[in-house]
Design a protein around this motif. Structure first.
Motif, PDB file in Angstrom:
ATOM      1  N   UNK A  38      33.571  42.543  65.375  1.00 51.00           N
ATOM      2  CA  UNK A  38      32.526  44.138  64.792  1.00 51.00           C
ATOM      3  C   UNK A  38      31.935  43.550  65.981  1.00 51.00           C
ATOM      4  N   UNK A  39      31.919  44.749  66.919  1.00 56.92           N
ATOM      5  CA  UNK A  39      31.116  45.274  68.051  1.00 56.92           C
ATOM      6  C   UNK A  39      30.120  45.417  67.763  1.00 56.92           C
ATOM      7  N   UNK A  40      28.784  45.440  68.388  1.00 51.46           N
ATOM      8  CA  UNK A  40      27.465  46.676  68.109  1.00 51.46           C
ATOM      9  C   UNK A  40      27.559  47.128  68.832  1.00 51.46           C
ATOM     10  N   UNK A  41      26.908  48.034  69.884  1.00 52.46           N
ATOM     11  CA  UNK A  41      26.536  48.410  71.090  1.00 52.46           C
ATOM     12  C   UNK A  41      25.714  47.554  71.838  1.00 52.46           C
ATOM     13  N   UNK A  42      26.817  47.853  72.808  1.00 46.18           N
ATOM     14  CA  UNK A  42      26.477  47.187  73.944  1.00 46.18           C
ATOM     15  C   UNK A  42      26.693  45.731  74.127  1.00 46.18           C
ATOM     16  N   UNK A  43      27.634  45.613  73.250  1.00 44.91           N
ATOM     17  CA  UNK A  43      27.317  43.709  73.480  1.00 44.91           C
ATOM     18  C   UNK A  43      29.140  43.349  73.271  1.00 44.91           C
ATOM     19  N   UNK A  44      29.874  42.435  73.116  1.00 50.62           N
ATOM     20  CA  UNK A  44      31.442  41.528  73.393  1.00 50.62           C
ATOM     21  C   UNK A  44      31.628  42.184  71.588  1.00 50.62           C
ATOM     22  N   UNK A  45      33.092  42.293  71.764  1.00 52.69           N
ATOM     23  CA  UNK A  45      33.620  42.277  69.960  1.00 52.69           C
ATOM     24  C   UNK A  45      33.172  40.613  69.544  1.00 52.69           C
ATOM     25  N   UNK A  46      33.141  40.089  68.310  1.00 58.15           N
ATOM     26  CA  UNK A  46      33.299  39.168  68.224  1.00 58.15           C
ATOM     27  C   UNK A  46      33.595  38.513  66.829  1.00 58.15           C
ATOM     28  N   UNK A  78      45.961  44.571  51.657  1.00 59.64           N
ATOM     29  CA  UNK A  78      45.270  44.765  51.225  1.00 59.64           C
ATOM     30  C   UNK A  78      43.910  43.279  51.611  1.00 59.64           C
ATOM     31  N   UNK A  79      43.029  43.516  52.764  1.00 63.56           N
ATOM     32  CA  UNK A  79      41.849  42.818  52.957  1.00 63.56           C
ATOM     33  C   UNK A  79      40.893  43.196  52.484  1.00 63.56           C
ATOM     34  N   UNK A  80      39.673  42.238  52.749  1.00 61.99           N
ATOM     35  CA  UNK A  80      38.587  42.770  52.090  1.00 61.99           C
ATOM     36  C   UNK A  80      37.715  42.225  52.567  1.00 61.99           C
ATOM     37  N   UNK A  81      36.665  42.720  52.563  1.00 63.42           N
ATOM     38  CA  UNK A  81      34.913  42.229  53.680  1.00 63.42           C
ATOM     39  C   UNK A  81      34.042  41.901  52.465  1.00 63.42           C
ATOM     40  N   UNK A  82      33.644  41.810  51.996  1.00 63.83           N
ATOM     41  CA  UNK A  82      32.176  42.080  50.863  1.00 63.83           C
ATOM     42  C   UNK A  82      31.125  41.089  51.508  1.00 63.83           C
ATOM     43  N   UNK A  83      30.306  42.202  52.264  1.00 64.30           N
ATOM     44  CA  UNK A  83      29.015  41.579  53.117  1.00 64.30           C
ATOM     45  C   UNK A  83      27.593  41.441  51.970  1.00 64.30           C
ATOM     46  N   UNK A  84      26.808  40.807  51.445  1.00 63.78           N
ATOM     47  CA  UNK A  84      25.059  41.054  50.959  1.00 63.78           C
ATOM     48  C   UNK A  84      24.794  40.426  52.164  1.00 63.78           C
ATOM     49  N   UNK A  85      23.427  40.131  51.071  1.00 62.42           N
ATOM     50  CA  UNK A  85      22.140  40.865  52.291  1.00 62.42           C
ATOM     51  C   UNK A  85      22.373  40.464  53.539  1.00 62.42           C
ATOM     52  N   UNK A  86      23.307  41.843  53.498  1.00 61.23           N
ATOM     53  CA  UNK A  86      22.844  42.309  55.116  1.00 61.23           C
ATOM     54  C   UNK A  86      21.897  42.943  55.745  1.00 61.23           C
ATOM     55  N   UNK A  87      21.322  42.454  57.248  1.00 61.21           N
ATOM     56  CA  UNK A  87      20.542  42.274  57.886  1.00 61.21           C
ATOM     57  C   UNK A  87      20.013  43.322  59.101  1.00 61.21           C
ATOM     58  N   UNK A  88      19.967  44.078  59.657  1.00 60.26           N
ATOM     59  CA  UNK A  88      19.925  45.489  60.461  1.00 60.26           C
ATOM     60  C   UNK A  88      20.621  43.961  61.707  1.00 60.26           C
ATOM     61  N   UNK A  89      20.535  43.482  61.944  1.00 59.84           N
ATOM     62  CA  UNK A  89      21.415  42.533  63.034  1.00 59.84           C
ATOM     63  C   UNK A  89      23.266  42.613  63.009  1.00 59.84           C
ATOM     64  N   UNK A  90      23.996  42.950  61.226  1.00 58.80           N
ATOM     65  CA  UNK A  90      24.429  42.813  61.623  1.00 58.80           C
ATOM     66  C   UNK A  90      24.877  44.977  61.124  1.00 58.80           C
ATOM     67  N   UNK A  91      24.572  45.314  62.538  1.00 54.12           N
ATOM     68  CA  UNK A  91      24.658  47.310  62.212  1.00 54.12           C
ATOM     69  C   UNK A  91      26.510  46.760  63.641  1.00 54.12           C
ATOM     70  N   UNK A  92      27.455  47.349  63.225  1.00 55.28           N
ATOM     71  CA  UNK A  92      28.404  47.254  63.828  1.00 55.28           C
ATOM     72  C   UNK A  92      29.194  47.841  63.514  1.00 55.28           C
TER      73      UNK A  92
END
Length: 122
Positions: A38-46, A78-92
């Motif tokens: 993932x890559x958030x605005x202004x941050x490096x991809x991680x 197909x690859x999947x990513x189930x994301x639960x309990x999302x936080x604002x910092x997960x925005x990317x």
């Protein structure tokens, strides 16, 4: 090589869930280890998580452990990513990637999708 297309992104409230998918075409999907980055605005991809070609082993970054689950269906390419309990910092922008080498070596992820936006509102 392999072509990758992500889907499933969107906007969700904090605490909500999303499931990302990554459809692969081209060379045999099952021969690649896969990862989500993932890559958030202004941050490096991680790197977020990765999984071996057969799905037997996976690894998670500490900031998603216990909340996100990676999986794959080699019969559906197909690859999947189930994301639960999302936080604002997960925005990317979330990207799936295929590895041409050892799955634990981030530098071997050389095939990339175009990304899908995930926005978590507070």
């Amino acid at each position: 090589q392999v072509q990758l297309v992500e889907s499933g992104g969107g906007t969700v409230q904090a605490g909500g869930s999303l499931r990302l998918s990554c459809a692969a075409s081209g060379r045999t999907f099952s021969s690649y280890a896969m990862g989500w980055f993932r890559q958030a605005p202004g941050k490096e991809r991680e790197i977020v998580t990765r999984i071996t070609w057969n799905g037997y082993s996976s690894w998670y970054a500490s900031f998603v452990t216990g909340r996100f689950t990676i999986s794959r269906d080699n019969t559906k390419n197909t690859l999947y990513l189930q994301m639960n309990a999302l936080k604002p910092e997960d925005t990317a922008v979330y990207y799936c990637a295929a590895s041409s080498g050892p799955y634990y070596n981030t530098s071997t992820y050389v095939y990339w999708g175009q990304g899908t936006q995930v926005t978590v509102s507070s």
